[in-house]
Design an enzyme around this catalytic site. Structure first.
Site, PDB file in Angstrom:
ATOM      1  CG  ASP A 152      41.745  40.610  47.826  1.00  0.00           C
ATOM      2  OD1 ASP A 152      40.499  40.534  47.792  1.00  0.00           O
ATOM      3  OD2 ASP A 152      42.479  40.448  46.833  1.00  0.00           O
ATOM      4  CD  GLN A 183      38.029  34.745  43.916  1.00  0.00           C
ATOM      5  OE1 GLN A 183      37.088  33.946  44.000  1.00  0.00           O
ATOM      6  NE2 GLN A 183      38.181  35.550  42.864  1.00  0.00           N
TER       7      GLN A 183
HETATM    8  C1  LIG Z   1      41.711  37.820  44.918  1.00  0.00           C
HETATM    9  C2  LIG Z   1      41.134  38.973  44.165  1.00  0.00           C
HETATM   10  N1  LIG Z   1      41.386  40.215  44.576  1.00  0.00           N
HETATM   11  C3  LIG Z   1      40.882  41.284  43.933  1.00  0.00           C
HETATM   12  C4  LIG Z   1      40.103  41.157  42.813  1.00  0.00           C
HETATM   13  C5  LIG Z   1      39.612  42.388  42.123  1.00  0.00           C
HETATM   14  O1  LIG Z   1      38.249  42.530  42.255  1.00  0.00           O
HETATM   15  P1  LIG Z   1      37.465  43.642  41.429  1.00  0.00           P
HETATM   16  O2  LIG Z   1      37.897  43.509  40.012  1.00  0.00           O
HETATM   17  O3  LIG Z   1      36.026  43.292  41.642  1.00  0.00           O
HETATM   18  O4  LIG Z   1      37.824  44.965  42.023  1.00  0.00           O
HETATM   19  C6  LIG Z   1      39.822  39.879  42.347  1.00  0.00           C
HETATM   20  C7  LIG Z   1      38.998  39.712  41.126  1.00  0.00           C
HETATM   21  O5  LIG Z   1      39.298  38.964  40.233  1.00  0.00           O
HETATM   22  C8  LIG Z   1      40.347  38.768  43.039  1.00  0.00           C
HETATM   23  O6  LIG Z   1      40.102  37.515  42.616  1.00  0.00           O
END
Ligand SMILES: Cc1ncc(COP(=O)(O)O)c(C=O)c1O
Lengths: 142, 407
Positions: free
Chosen positions: B200, B203
């Site tokens: 993921d 960030q």
């Molecule tokens: C570490 C992390 N993963 C996943 C997400 C989810 O991203 P999105 O809401 O754009 O799908 C976020 C968003 O806050 C995040 O900070």
């Protein structure tokens, strides 16, 4: 005092503050001054769903009046709870249903009523109204 | 350093806004970043001059739109250093990418008694899809624990890996703690067992260069809106060998080769995973956002943001009663803290009245809140358009909060 009269008093009280810091200081103080809610009333049922701050609201129906107790773990929200109790507690269900929380906007705190999912206060006002409706139905059945 | 933050700030029109009569100090970049004029112009230009559906028509505008969208795919391929364009799937964001992989990889490879490993740092979007998959398949979710600094315990991770493990899914940079995780090492350890790794990068990508081949990850995702691009567009990178084996996620137009009521054959990559009309202007604007980032340079960005983080940490540490949560040796972008026993909702409310935007709440990482024994946290997060003066404003705002609440 009706809910409307209580609102007008609050608006008057806050008209003395033109500085937002002083206004918030006053709200924080009002929160500190409300009688503590007993531990056994901090139940899941009494919890108002809000994402960031926790808010509790307890209602009882005595002699045709709804009596609320409330609490929050955040100081500003607790102050807002105190204001809401001043308006809506010890009022008839009909008065609760009929009175909109206009004072919040009039004292310049409408951001706290935004339909933001983090906002426990807006949900609390909704819950107060729901209690009003529920108790008025109970009255009609009795 | 040839980095002129004043000039950079002029590229972001929203930074001229005032909030409650004060200049906006935007320190909520981990939630979403602001958009440079180049990205805004790209969207307006698209609707003014190009708008048309992609991969559909023979007419000129459709071909123009298709070319621009596919050019953006190529830009993303270079941005992540993927091997081929077809390894880049456009999705709505990280959340959709995780659900896609949980569904399509899970359908193929996860069975009763299997295990999936995630970490204690994960965002809810990297927890819930796996929980749903595990529930459906009667598989098991295993969690890599962290230390008090907020770093993954790799020894514990090693113990979790076994022949029942079917996937490792971890965050590159924690959105709550800022920890940069050692992805290369994590991946190498999993690959010893032939286990694929999903990362993921929500960030990560805005803060430093990411090379998926060097990391050797099997899947990688990021959301455009955290990289100066619009909301609703994101990327799933997957090694072609995995994506080819996986069944589609959504059925519909564009993802098929031929359809009859008896049988449908699927289109090739990447279109197999892109059912329906895509977020065309989002795709093109994502390309523009990456080109904007390149024009500054990720190395320059990293260096400047690291200095902001260092300065912010130093300034905030001097505030009485302030406790920084997340003290890993390697961090990026994020500064979370508890302030005495003042509720973050109160902190955020007072700062907002001074025009300062931070995030308060559980940051969609409730397991982490529990780990650190707090109901919620305050988080300042930085982008390259932020300044030391803004950090000074934050520190002054926090001192005011302390004065108002502690007595
Ligand atoms: C570490 C992390 N993963 C996943 C997400 C989810 O991203 P999105 O809401 O754009 O799908 C976020 C968003 O806050 C995040 O900070």
């Amino acid at each position: 005092m009706t809910a409307l009269e209580a609102q007008n008093l609050i608006v008057q009280e806050f008209s003395g503050y033109d500085d937002w810091e002083d206004k918030y200081r006053h709200i924080i103080k009002l929160g500190k001054d409300i009688p503590p809610m007993s531990d056994e009333l901090h139940t899941e049922d009494n919890k108002v769903r809000g994402c960031q701050s926790q808010v509790w609201l307890h209602a009882e129906f005595n002699d045709g009046k709804v009596v609320f107790q409330g609490d929050s773990d955040a100081a500003i929200v607790k102050g807002l709870v105190a204001l809401a109790l001043r308006v809506y507690s010890h009022q008839t269900p009909q008065d609760i249903i009929a009175t909109q929380p206009d004072f919040i906007q009039k004292i310049g705190l409408d951001t706290h009523l935004s339909p933001n999912r983090t906002n426990g206060f807006a949900s609390m006002i909704k819950k107060i109204k729901t209690y009003g409706i529920a108790f008025s139905l109970l009255q009609q059945q009795a | 350093m040839s980095f002129d933050v004043k000039a950079i700030r002029r590229d972001f029109p929203i930074l001229n806004e005032t909030v409650h009569g004060k200049p906006l100090v935007y320190l909520d970049n981990a939630a979403t970043t602001q958009k440079p004029q180049a990205v805004i112009d790209t969207i307006v230009d698209y609707y003014t001059h190009t708008n048309s559906n992609v991969h559909r028509g023979i007419h000129t505008l459709s071909q123009l739109a298709t070319n621009q969208a596919e050019n953006a795919r190529h830009i993303v391929q270079k941005f992540l250093n993927a091997r081929e364009d077809r390894e880049i799937i456009f999705v709505r964001g990280c959340t959709e990418a995780m659900n896609l992989v949980a569904h399509s990889y899970g359908a193929l490879h996860v069975n009763e008694g299997d295990e999936i490993i995630i970490s204690a740092q994960e965002h809810h979007s990297n927890i819930v899809p796996w929980q749903m998959l595990c529930e459906e398949k009667k598989a098991l979710l295993r969690i890599i624990p962290i230390n008090d600094a907020g770093e993954l315990l790799l020894d514990e991770y090693a113990k979790l890996l076994n022949e029942r493990t079917k996937l490792v899914s971890v965050v590159h940079v924690s959105n709550t703690l800022g920890t940069i995780n050692p992805i290369k090492e994590i991946t190498a350890m999993a690959h010893k067992y032939g286990i694929p790794v999903f990362v993921d990068g929500a960030q990560a990508v805005a803060h430093f260069a990411v090379d998926v081949q060097d990391l050797d990850v099997d899947f990688y995702t990021f959301s455009g809106h955290k990289l100066y691009a619009p909301t609703g567009i994101g990327v799933l990178y997957g090694k072609a060998e995995w994506l080819e084996k996986m069944p589609p996620y959504h059925g519909g137009g564009a993802m098929i080769r031929s359809v009859s009521f008896e049988k449908t054959t699927y289109n090739e990559l990447p279109f197999k995973f892109e059912a329906g009309t895509p977020h065309i202007e989002g795709v093109i604007a994502l390309g523009a956002a990456i080109e904007y980032v390149w024009s500054i340079g990720l190395e320059t960005i990293s260096k400047y943001e690291d200095e902001l983080l260092r300065y912010g940490t130093e300034q905030l540490s001097q505030i009485e009663g302030l406790r920084i949560i997340g003290t890993a040796a390697h961090k990026a972008g994020v500064l979370s803290f508890a302030l005495a026993d003042i509720h973050p909702h109160d902190v955020g409310t007072i700062l907002d009245n001074d025009g300062i935007a931070i995030r308060t709440g559980h940051h969609c990482t409730q397991p982490l809140m529990e780990r650190f024994g707090v109901p919620a946290l305050n988080r300042a997060s930085f982008a390259f358009y932020n300044t030391k003066e803004e950090i000074d404003a934050l520190a002054a705002g926090l001192r005011k909060v302390v004065r108002m609440f502690v007595n």
